[in-house]
Structures are given as structure tokens and as C-alpha cells.
Design a protein around this motif. Structure first.
Motif, PDB file in Angstrom:
ATOM      1  N   TYR A  58       0.797  -1.277   0.344  1.00 20.24           N
ATOM      2  CA  TYR A  58      -0.107  -0.339  -0.051  1.00 20.24           C
ATOM      3  C   TYR A  58       0.548   1.313  -0.382  1.00 20.24           C
ATOM      4  O   TYR A  58       0.736   1.875  -0.662  1.00 20.24           O
ATOM      5  N   ASP A 102       0.827   4.239  -2.663  1.00 22.04           N
ATOM      6  CA  ASP A 102       0.702   4.941  -2.099  1.00 22.04           C
ATOM      7  C   ASP A 102       1.890   6.282  -2.953  1.00 22.04           C
ATOM      8  O   ASP A 102       1.466   7.610  -2.527  1.00 22.04           O
ATOM      9  N   PHE A 116       0.480   6.773  -6.242  1.00 31.23           N
ATOM     10  CA  PHE A 116      -0.064   8.200  -5.542  1.00 31.23           C
ATOM     11  C   PHE A 116       0.108   9.608  -5.853  1.00 31.23           C
ATOM     12  O   PHE A 116      -0.204   9.968  -6.664  1.00 31.23           O
ATOM     13  N   LEU A 117       0.533   9.709  -4.890  1.00 30.22           N
ATOM     14  CA  LEU A 117       0.959  11.160  -4.454  1.00 30.22           C
ATOM     15  C   LEU A 117       1.533  12.407  -5.404  1.00 30.22           C
ATOM     16  O   LEU A 117       1.676  13.276  -5.992  1.00 30.22           O
ATOM     17  N   GLU A 137       4.203  15.746   2.555  1.00 29.12           N
ATOM     18  CA  GLU A 137       3.369  14.625   3.157  1.00 29.12           C
ATOM     19  C   GLU A 137       4.155  13.300   3.123  1.00 29.12           C
ATOM     20  O   GLU A 137       4.620  12.196   3.401  1.00 29.12           O
ATOM     21  N   TYR A 139      -7.872   5.198  -9.946  1.00 30.28           N
ATOM     22  CA  TYR A 139      -8.197   6.772  -9.285  1.00 30.28           C
ATOM     23  C   TYR A 139      -7.516   8.453  -9.919  1.00 30.28           C
ATOM     24  O   TYR A 139      -7.895   9.025 -10.103  1.00 30.28           O
ATOM     25  N   PHE A 186      -2.181  18.332   9.127  1.00 37.47           N
ATOM     26  CA  PHE A 186      -3.136  17.217   8.276  1.00 37.47           C
ATOM     27  C   PHE A 186      -4.683  17.715   8.137  1.00 37.47           C
ATOM     28  O   PHE A 186      -5.316  18.038   7.122  1.00 37.47           O
ATOM     29  N   PHE A 200      -8.505   1.139  -3.462  1.00 38.53           N
ATOM     30  CA  PHE A 200      -6.823   1.274  -3.111  1.00 38.53           C
ATOM     31  C   PHE A 200      -6.611   0.601  -1.973  1.00 38.53           C
ATOM     32  O   PHE A 200      -5.379  -0.233  -1.832  1.00 38.53           O
TER      33      PHE A 200
HETATM   34  C1  LIG Z   1      -5.017   6.755  -1.668  1.00 35.07           C
HETATM   35  C2  LIG Z   1      -4.460   7.736  -0.443  1.00 35.07           C
HETATM   36  N1  LIG Z   1      -5.185   8.815  -0.552  1.00 35.07           N
HETATM   37  C3  LIG Z   1      -5.291   9.807   0.252  1.00 35.07           C
HETATM   38  C4  LIG Z   1      -4.112  10.281   0.893  1.00 35.07           C
HETATM   39  C5  LIG Z   1      -4.314  10.862   1.814  1.00 35.07           C
HETATM   40  O1  LIG Z   1      -2.769  12.701   1.136  1.00 35.07           O
HETATM   41  C6  LIG Z   1      -3.739   9.338   0.321  1.00 35.07           C
HETATM   42  N2  LIG Z   1      -2.057   9.675   1.132  1.00 35.07           N
HETATM   43  N3  LIG Z   1      -3.380   8.126  -0.433  1.00 35.07           N
END
Ligand SMILES: Cc1ncc(CO)c(N)n1
Length: 228
Positions: free
Chosen positions: A48, A52, A55-56, A89, A119, A178, A219
Motif C-alpha cells: 500500500y 501510495d 499515488f501522491l 506528506e 484513481y 493534516f 485502493f
Molecule cells: C489513496 C490515498 N488517499 C488519500 C491520501 C491522503 O493524502 C493518500 N495519501 N492516499
């Protein structure tokens, strides 16, 4: 529990309550429960967290689009601060990865999971095809949802604090910085609503909010199942 996020007269609250079942599945997902009590398998968390990170990267691109689409300089500055917030973050993720012996290059070299791609590209597409209110709506389940989750876990006496390998994650998302960012996001939507909202848009905005919420559920599933 009363939370700072739930003001019934906000557009954010309207959109959230319009997809209450999906919102519940997102905020109370098995993955979140496993973070709260520390029982989430570490391999799921590792998968994850690496996803992530990817993702960011795309999420900050989507936020950067909100600088471009902003109506005025003040909103541009606020959007720019949000981009900076996301880019910092990511340090949390790197700290975890370093503990596992991984470098940033290792993480960014990972293939992108389908749920991740779906997403981030969905949010970017809503932002490109729509206006700044569509974009901020698509962004909000992410930024506000994680704050809601973190805030709840920090304040829930059932959350395992000592010896929980995920406590640092909980502290990041439930922490003041946050949570304040999430409240700013709700405010930003309210402010945009003054000039851009009309009742005719409600259905489409709720749809965008709901889709992003369902993609958040996907996710967590991706993390839990360690799928690509
Ligand atoms: C999938 C996802 N949603 C929200 C956040 C919050 O920024 C994150 N880090 N990752």
C-alpha cells in the motif's frame, strides 16, 4: 463522535451524505481496522505505502492543476500550499521505506497498480474536463477522508498506540497539520460554491465525489490483496 468535518450546511457534507454507504466502506475498511489495531499484515502495508508514494506523485499533479484552474491569486497561493503539503506528506512514506531498506528509486521504480492508476487518472480527468469546483470535489474524498480516518483513530480509545507499527501513519493523518489542511479543503469548496454552485450541478458533483470515494475503497482493497 462529533468531528470538525461535519457541518451540515456545507456542500462537502451534502456530497458525503449523498454517498453515505460508500463513505462508510471507505472510512471503516478492513485495511483501516487493521491499522487501528496493528493487525494489518506488514506486506499489505508495504505494498500500500509504495503504491501510495506513486499515488501522491500523480495526486500532486492534480493539485497543481488546481493552481492553473484557480479563479484568483489568493486561491492560487492556497493551492500552491496544498501541493507543497502533499510533497512533504511523501516524507512519511520514505521514512517507512528506509526502515525496510528501500530507496526512493526502488519505490518509484515499482509498477503502478491498476487501482492506483484508475484513481489518480480519474481525478485528473475530472479536473481537466470540468471546472475548479469539479476538480476540488474530486480531490476532497482523498484529503478530507484520510483526516477523518486519522482523527477518529487518534481519538478512539480502542486504537492500539504502543507497539502498533502503524502508529506513525495514524499520527500523520490524525495530526493537527493534516486535519487543518482537510478543513481548508472543505472551506475551499464552500468558497467556490458561492460563485460556481447551482442546484443543477448537484447531481454531477455528488457523482464525482462518490466515484472518488469508491476508488478510495478500491485502493484499500489493492493494499490488502497486494494486487497490481
Ligand atoms: C489513496 C490515498 N488517499 C488519500 C491520501 C491522503 O493524502 C493518500 N495519501 N492516499
Amino acid at each position: 463522535m462529533t468531528t470538525p468535518f461535519d457541518h451540515p450546511d456545507t456542500l462537502y457534507f451534502k456530497m458525503k451524505t449523498a454517498c453515505a454507504d460508500d463513505w462508510y466502506r471507505y472510512c471503516h475498511h478492513e485495511f483501516v481496522q487493521g491499522i487501528a489495531d496493528g493487525t494489518l499484515p506488514l506486506d499489505s502495508f508495504k505494498h500500500y505505502l509504495q503504491q501510495d508514494y506513486l499515488f501522491l506523485i500523480h495526486f500532486s499533479r492534480a493539485y497543481a492543476l488546481s493552481i492553473y484552474k484557480a479563479d484568483n491569486l489568493e486561491d492560487m497561493r492556497a493551492a500552491s500550499a496544498s501541493v507543497a503539503g502533499i510533497l512533504s506528506e511523501m516524507n512519511l512514506h520514505l521514512e517507512y521505506c528506509v526502515q525496510w531498506g528501500m530507496t526512493e528509486q526502488d519505490v518509484v521504480g515499482q509498477p503502478e497498480a491498476q487501482a492506483n492508476m484508475a484513481y489518480t487518472r480519474y481525478v485528473l480527468e475530472r479536473g481537466m474536463a470540468g471546472d475548479i469546483l469539479d476538480l476540488q470535489t474530486a480531490l476532497s474524498p482523498c484529503s478530507v477522508g484520510y483526516a477523518e480516518i486519522g482523527y477518529r483513530l487518534i481519538n478512539d480509545p480502542a486504537t492500539k498506540k504502543e507497539g502498533n507499527p502503524y502508529w506513525q501513519w495514524i499520527q500523520t493523518y490524525g495530526g493537527d497539520e493534516f486535519v487543518q489542511g482537510a478543513l481548508k479543503q472543505i472551506e475551499a469548496i464552500e468558497k467556490l460554491a458561492v460563485s460556481r454552485y447551482s442546484e443543477g450541478r448537484l447531481e454531477s458533483l455528488c457523482q464525482t465525489f462518490k466515484e472518488a470515494t469508491r476508488l478510495e475503497v478500491g485502493f484499500w482493497d489493492m493494499g490488502l490483496n497486494q494486487s497490481f
